[in-house]
Design an enzyme around this catalytic site. Structure first.
Site, PDB file in Angstrom:
ATOM      1  CG  HIS A  34      -1.757   1.183   1.417  1.00 57.83           C
ATOM      2  ND1 HIS A  34      -1.381   2.255   2.179  1.00 57.83           N
ATOM      3  CD2 HIS A  34      -2.962   1.500   0.894  1.00 57.83           C
ATOM      4  CE1 HIS A  34      -2.335   3.173   2.132  1.00 57.83           C
ATOM      5  NE2 HIS A  34      -3.309   2.730   1.357  1.00 57.83           N
ATOM      6  NE  ARG A  36      -3.588  -2.512  -6.995  1.00 55.52           N
ATOM      7  CZ  ARG A  36      -2.443  -2.198  -7.593  1.00 55.52           C
ATOM      8  NH1 ARG A  36      -2.198  -0.946  -7.926  1.00 55.52           N
ATOM      9  NH2 ARG A  36      -1.546  -3.124  -7.851  1.00 55.52           N
ATOM     10  NE  ARG A  62      -7.843  -5.382  -8.707  1.00 52.82           N
ATOM     11  CZ  ARG A  62      -6.630  -5.513  -8.175  1.00 52.82           C
ATOM     12  NH1 ARG A  62      -5.667  -6.153  -8.829  1.00 52.82           N
ATOM     13  NH2 ARG A  62      -6.361  -4.991  -7.006  1.00 52.82           N
ATOM     14  CD  GLU A  73      -4.340 -10.791 -10.059  1.00 54.95           C
ATOM     15  OE1 GLU A  73      -3.823  -9.892  -9.397  1.00 54.95           O
ATOM     16  OE2 GLU A  73      -5.538 -11.129  -9.954  1.00 54.95           O
ATOM     17  N   GLY A  76      -1.222  -9.701 -13.863  1.00 57.56           N
ATOM     18  CA  GLY A  76      -0.976  -9.130 -12.544  1.00 57.56           C
ATOM     19  C   GLY A  76       0.294  -9.796 -12.026  1.00 57.56           C
ATOM     20  CB  THR A  77       3.823  -9.290 -12.965  1.00 54.87           C
ATOM     21  OG1 THR A  77       3.648  -7.876 -12.956  1.00 54.87           O
ATOM     22  CG2 THR A  77       3.807  -9.804 -14.384  1.00 54.87           C
ATOM     23  CG  ASN A  78       2.221  -6.579  -8.293  1.00 53.65           C
ATOM     24  OD1 ASN A  78       3.239  -6.365  -8.949  1.00 53.65           O
ATOM     25  ND2 ASN A  78       1.309  -5.654  -8.063  1.00 53.65           N
ATOM     26  CG  ASP A  79      -1.515 -11.369  -6.616  1.00 54.21           C
ATOM     27  OD1 ASP A  79      -0.968 -11.572  -5.511  1.00 54.21           O
ATOM     28  OD2 ASP A  79      -2.453 -10.581  -6.781  1.00 54.21           O
ATOM     29  CB  CYS A 107      -2.343  -3.845 -14.613  1.00 62.54           C
ATOM     30  SG  CYS A 107      -3.166  -5.317 -14.009  1.00 62.54           S
TER      31      CYS A 107
HETATM   32  C1  PEP Z   1      -0.902  -7.785  -9.453  1.00 68.77           C
HETATM   33  O1  PEP Z   1      -1.115  -8.788  -8.758  1.00 68.77           O
HETATM   34  O2  PEP Z   1       0.095  -7.660 -10.209  1.00 68.77           O
HETATM   35  C2  PEP Z   1      -1.841  -6.667  -9.407  1.00 68.77           C
HETATM   36  C3  PEP Z   1      -1.725  -5.647 -10.233  1.00 68.77           C
HETATM   37  O3  PEP Z   1      -2.821  -6.709  -8.448  1.00 68.77           O
HETATM   38  P1  PEP Z   1      -2.581  -6.314  -6.905  1.00 68.77           P
HETATM   39  O4  PEP Z   1      -1.200  -5.744  -6.778  1.00 68.77           O
HETATM   40  O5  PEP Z   1      -3.635  -5.337  -6.563  1.00 68.77           O
HETATM   41  O6  PEP Z   1      -2.744  -7.644  -6.238  1.00 68.77           O
HETATM   42 MG    MG Z   2      -3.004  -8.973  -7.828  1.00 74.33          MG
END
Ligand code: PEP
Ligand code: MG
Length: 791
Positions: free
Chosen positions: A431, A528, A575, A671, A693-696, A743
């Protein structure tokens, strides 16, 4: 006697009428102008809990582990219920009402302020001020209830936390309540009779229109006037843009916030003559007490009233000693306390009125105090302002560096004021990192121990590129007063690089919409809504129960529309919610959230939405209403789907919400490895786009918790396994005519951009600060590919 009149008490009566009551009595005794009032004594509170036999249950209930937020919340609720549900003994009730009635007349019921006055508050060696309730514009119908609520506010989560932390026994703290005639202020503010950190004979007055609540709560940036008592002159005047004021609604008597009319917004609140009068009063108060004071004042029909005075607790005993207390520095004059290496202390006044240690006190050559991840670019100097989870956010002034364990949605206003942000926890996708990037505020996250190594008031320089925090100020890194987040985001060349691959931007807070649009991005690749929901302070279910489904939709509509307007007709991909249970648990109504061993693997994204369709339906209804309003640029995106069953289910919900999946653009995030591997199935289900969603995707492919610092070095979005999933998915989607996008945070990295353009991705959505570089990088790669094809 249940009550005592303020004129009959003085400084020695703290134990009877609390710090506030005693101090007001003392001021009246010294002939200073204080509105009349009485105090419901601390003994009355004590007798109330003892006679009713609720005292033991009360103290048991609040004896909890201060770090356990669920226990704290429960403790507060139990204490509140015990106190407010226990009836007043008749004689007490009559005495309070009689005293109140004598302040008004037959046809004019008095408006009073009902203020908690705790016996531990305002003591010279502690600064608990502001922890207990104050109610303004109260009349007879609400008076008794408000008194009890003041009593109950002795047991707010924040107050319980403080006492448990500092070993202050709850049993030893009593509370009185001051009932004082309201001054229907035309203007008001606070005054420090001496410099709040050095004790120099320099008065600082803050002033705004209307009731003082706006200044004390930090809702408005007040004017700032500095008066040098040695030369008897006003040395500095800063007229703020005072956008709002708190006033009494003449019909309901309630305090309401109004927009200040255009003319008064930038007008000086205080004339020279009023400043001189205030200074005279301030000197009398300081003389009376023999110590510098922090005074709340108000002007009503041309007369100045003093509402409260208490000693300033932030003054250092001697030069070079670190200030012990955390409160008090409300006037925007940063503390120039020595830095950790002990070579600071010289201060120079910069144009914006902030003290900074001189450049040679630290800056680039100094040792790194703490290091972390450079989460939002830029270097900045300022004074450390440590914010505990339950601490006052209004301590964070324009130009401070906010230092906290982890940021939370309700910290955004303070994050905006801050010149920089340092957190103990969090990674590049936390965050704190996301929001600070969107606000354009330099940030270093995941330092591990920033809140314990750094000291409140200390001057530091943070580098949001390198991820370092150094002692002292670096002049080149002083917050530029003219820094304009929107302008900073605007491309310098009027013509943005024309690219075949669209370059979009990610947005998480509506406040960043203008800045995001100024990048010239081709749309929003991810909007978001988590922040919009979490900042309501209640779980969606609780919010809907309390305010109705329509109100919940309205909140979402307001936030989304702010972004959709800025970008129209460029597309905005909204989203549906994806917050983990631990974040919901922090909210009002979150008690029932399951405690999951790893919330990242848990009940989030569409899994939760499909299991708990009620709030989900309202989200989709809000999107539908926006589309009906004409926002045909809105696209709907679903997070954390795994397979066709998930996609078919969300599609049915879309239909039920009146959003025809055949007519409107909608898609899913990729993701999980499952969703990448099953992309053909998802395409068959009718998605228009798939967004990585590359973070996940990285955390699930590599089994690396994105929030876990122990494995942060293994979090690699460019890992061959992640890239393989991405390239295969793009290939399949290209064959099926499904658009692809990214994203996740990795979309802002040049290496990933190069890879994706080579693979033929349709669009890339980056952070605001990265859009410009991504545009250029996309253009470079596209040109190279073109050249390669003809060579
Ligand atoms: C992600 O997972 O890459 C993504 C953009 O979603 P969040 O960071 O909100 O999980
Ligand atoms: Mg994500």
């Amino acid at each position: 006697m249940a009550v005592l009149w303020l004129e009959d008490v003085g400084a020695d009566d703290v134990g009877v009428v609390g710090g506030k009551g005693a101090s007001l009595g003392e001021l009246i005794g010294a002939g200073l102008p204080v509105p009349p009032g009485f105090a419901v004594t601390a003994g009355t509170y004590r007798e109330f809990i003892e006679d009713a036999g609720i005292d033991e249950a009360l103290f048991d209930a609040v004896d909890v582990d201060p770090e356990d937020s669920t226990a704290l919340r429960e403790a507060e609720a139990t204490a509140h219920e015990l106190i407010t549900e226990t009836p007043f003994p008749d004689p007490v009730r009559e005495e309070i009402l009689e005293s109140y009635r004598s302040m008004g007349s037959d046809d004019d019921e008095a408006f009073v302020a009902v203020r908690s006055s705790a016996t531990a508050e305002d003591l010279p060696d502690s600064s608990f001020a502001g922890q207990q309730e104050t109610f303004l514009n109260v009349r007879e119908a609400d008076l008794l209830r408000r008194v009890k609520e003041c009593w109950a506010s002795l047991f707010t989560q924040r107050a319980i936390y403080y006492r448990q932390q500092r070993g202050f026994p709850h049993e030893n703290v009593d509370i009185a309540v001051v009932v004082q005639r309201m001054v229907d202020a035309e203007k008001s503010g606070v005054m420090f009779t001496s410099h709040p950190s050095t004790g120099d004979p320099q008065m600082t007055i803050e002033a705004a229109w209307g009731l003082g609540e706006a200044v004390v709560s930090g809702t408005v940036s007040p004017d700032n006037y500095v008066y040098d008592r040695e030369s008897d002159s006003i040395t500095d005047i800063t007229v703020a843009d005072k956008k709002v004021e708190m006033v009494k609604d003449p019909d309901t008597g309630e305090t309401v916030q109004l927009d200040v009319d255009e003319k008064r917004r930038t007008e000086r609140v205080l004339s020279d003559a009023e400043i001189t009068d205030l200074v005279t009063l301030g000197e009398r108060v300081e003389e009376h007490y023999g110590t510098p004071q922090d005074v709340e004042w108000a002007v009503f029909e041309g007369d100045i009233y003093m509402l409260q005075s208490r000693p300033i607790t932030t003054i250092r005993e001697e030069s070079g000693e670190r200030s012990e207390t955390v409160g008090g520095d409300k006037n925007g004059v940063a503390d120039d306390t020595n830095n950790v290496t002990g070579d600071g202390g010289n201060s120079s006044r910069s144009e914006n009125g902030t003290d900074h240690a001189e450049a040679d006190a630290g800056g680039d050559d100094g040792d790194v105090l703490v290091g972390g991840l450079g989460a939002s670019p830029g270097a900045v100097s300022g004074a450390v302002r440590i914010v505990d989870k339950l601490d006052h956010l209004d301590q964070v002034e324009e130009g401070d560096i906010l230092v906290t364990e982890m940021t939370m949605p309700d910290m955004v206003p303070a994050m905006k004021r801050a010149a920089g942000i340092v957190t103990d926890e969090g990674g590049m996708t936390s965050h704190a990192a996301i929001i600070s990037r969107e606000l354009g505020v330099p940030a270093v996250v995941g330092t591990g121990n920033g809140t314990s190594v750094l000291n409140d008031g200390e001057s530091i320089t943070i580098d949001g590129d390198k991820g370092t925090v150094r002692p002292g100020a670096d002049e080149s890194a002083e917050p530029a007063e003219e820094f304009e987040p929107v302008e900073a985001a605007r491309p310098e060349t009027p013509v943005k690089p024309m690219t075949a691959t669209e370059v979009k931007v990610n947005v998480s807070i509506p406040e960043a919409a203008e800045r995001a649009a100024a990048t010239g991005a081709d749309g929003v690749g991810l909007l978001r809504i988590e922040h919009m929901v979490l900042s309501l302070g209640k779980t969606p279910e609780r919010y809907i129960a309390d305010h109705g489904a329509r109100a919940y939709q309205d909140e979402l509509i307001d936030g989304i529309r702010a972004v959709a307007d800025e970008f129209y007709p460029r597309p905005v991909r909204v989203r549906t919610i994806d917050a983990p249970t631990d974040e919901f648990r922090e909210l009002d109504g979150g008690d029932g959230e399951p405690v999951e061993p790893n919330p990242m693997l848990g009940w989030r994204g569409v899994r939760r939405s499909l299991d708990k369709p009620e709030p989900f339906r309202q989200e989709l209804a809000a999107f539908g209403r926006l589309i009906e309003m004409g926002y045909d640029n809105i696209e709907v995106m679903f997070p954390l789907v795994n397979d066709a069953a998930d996609v078919e289910a969300v599609k049915r919900h879309l239909q039920e919400a009146g959003i025809d999946p055949e007519d409107h653009t909608w898609g899913v995030m990729i993701e999980t490895p499952a969703s990448a591997l099953l992309i053909d199935e998802l395409a068959n289900a009718g998605i228009d786009f798939a967004s990585f969603g590359t973070n996940d995707l990285t955390q699930y492919t590599l089994a690396v918790d994105r929030n876990n610092g122990h494995v942060a070095d293994r979090f690699d979005e460019l890992h061959p396994a992640v890239l393989r999933l991405i390239s295969d998915t793009i290939e399949r989607c290209r064959e099926r005519g499904v658009d692809t996008s990214i994203c996740g945070q990795a979309g802002s990295k040049p290496e990933m951009v190069e890879f994706l353009v080579e693979q033929g991705v349709s669009s890339i959505s980056a952070n605001i600060d990265a859009v410009r570089d991504v545009q250029h990088e996309v253009k470079r790669v596209e040109q190279r590919l073109l050249l390669d094809s003809v060579r």
